[in-house]
Design a protein around this motif. Sequence first.
Motif, PDB file in Angstrom:
ATOM      1  N   ASN A 157       6.566   0.377  -4.437  1.00 32.45           N
ATOM      2  CA  ASN A 157       7.721  -0.209  -4.464  1.00 32.45           C
ATOM      3  C   ASN A 157       8.681   0.904  -4.566  1.00 32.45           C
ATOM      4  O   ASN A 157       9.823   1.156  -3.938  1.00 32.45           O
ATOM      5  N   ARG A 158       8.545   1.752  -5.683  1.00 32.35           N
ATOM      6  CA  ARG A 158       9.340   2.961  -5.756  1.00 32.35           C
ATOM      7  C   ARG A 158       9.710   3.665  -4.714  1.00 32.35           C
ATOM      8  O   ARG A 158      10.512   4.364  -4.173  1.00 32.35           O
ATOM      9  N   ILE A 159       8.364   4.320  -4.160  1.00 33.04           N
ATOM     10  CA  ILE A 159       8.365   5.054  -2.977  1.00 33.04           C
ATOM     11  C   ILE A 159       8.979   4.701  -1.637  1.00 33.04           C
ATOM     12  O   ILE A 159       9.709   5.266  -0.987  1.00 33.04           O
ATOM     13  N   SER A 160       8.644   3.460  -1.450  1.00 31.01           N
ATOM     14  CA  SER A 160       9.187   2.556  -0.206  1.00 31.01           C
ATOM     15  C   SER A 160      10.750   2.279  -0.303  1.00 31.01           C
ATOM     16  O   SER A 160      11.293   1.959   0.693  1.00 31.01           O
ATOM     17  N   GLY A 161      11.363   2.278  -1.645  1.00 34.54           N
ATOM     18  CA  GLY A 161      12.674   2.635  -1.588  1.00 34.54           C
ATOM     19  C   GLY A 161      13.364   3.799  -1.349  1.00 34.54           C
ATOM     20  O   GLY A 161      14.464   3.907  -1.040  1.00 34.54           O
TER      21      GLY A 161
END
Length: 353
Positions: free
Chosen positions: A204-208
Amino acid sequence: MANNDLSAPVYSILTTTFNRAHTLNRTFKSLQRQTVSNFEWIVVDDGSTDKTQDLLARWQHDAKFPMIWCRYTNNRGRNPALNTAIQIASGKYTFFLDSDDALVNDGVEIITEWINKTGFENLETYYSLFFRCVDQSGCLVGKVPQKTQNLFSDNFLKVSKKEGRYRLGLDFEVLPVLKTSIIKKFDFTELTDHEHCQEAITWNRISGIYDSIYVDYPVRKYYQFDGDCLSDGQFFGIKWPRGNYLWALSVLNEDIEYFRENSNAFLNCARKITRLGLHIGRPLSQQYTDLTNRTARLLWMLVMWRGILGYIRDQICSEHPPPRAHPEMPEWGPAPAPENFELYHSSKASTTS
């Protein structure tokens, strides 16, 4: 993304294992069968007490490719083991292969073809190619929804992971092939007492920040229903209470803009906040504070009664409820440091055959 070390592998394949000597052999054999060997295999033995150490030592001698493995005597959990493996990785690209899974025979070659076809290397804002998986019978795991199939051009689709999951329904088993330089910037959340925390929090953090490419082609063979667990940290029917609490928070705090696309997923997470929060000793007032946006708090209040009922049911049915968590979240981790750490490097050089 240039890699000037000609001896370095193109790919780092990472495997974490805990008492999987009985399944790890198929992972190794699938790598031995690869049509190209421009990769290194990095295995982290997370405190196994079976014959894993003996197998890894023998395979390092027999492998057709560079192999690095390390072990320690304390079981720390999957995420700490993944973080250890990522630190060791030296390939331009990295992907994870579970200790009960396998690659299709030409998996690495297929990945290379799609990296070239999509221009992935030169797409600076993209971090991952998501490949499909097949089960042990060769059937694709999960389906691309009918409404999404028409969006795939030449069998691939450029879209963020969040868009893919919520708006397009691409929520099935995949094999992510990652740019190593990007994945090294992030850690998978570690918890004490070898409790697992979903890797999806980190995705989730990366895909943000970065986008991804879905490839409608399988490279991973996913074996279902083996019935094993990579950690011995189980709390009977209440699974990973702190880890799942953090995952529910991540969804509600970071993905709430997609509520209209998949309302049930968000309502389920809101219910989990109450149920799991009460189990780990997090009062309702603190749960409210943990939620950082108005919509998430409204959803939480709407289904709070369901979470309370779930908590009561668990209390009645579970003989051993999970332990209370520290009131300060940073104290939930990281995992303890490795004990009796040993690292074994291969003498083989990477090839591009």
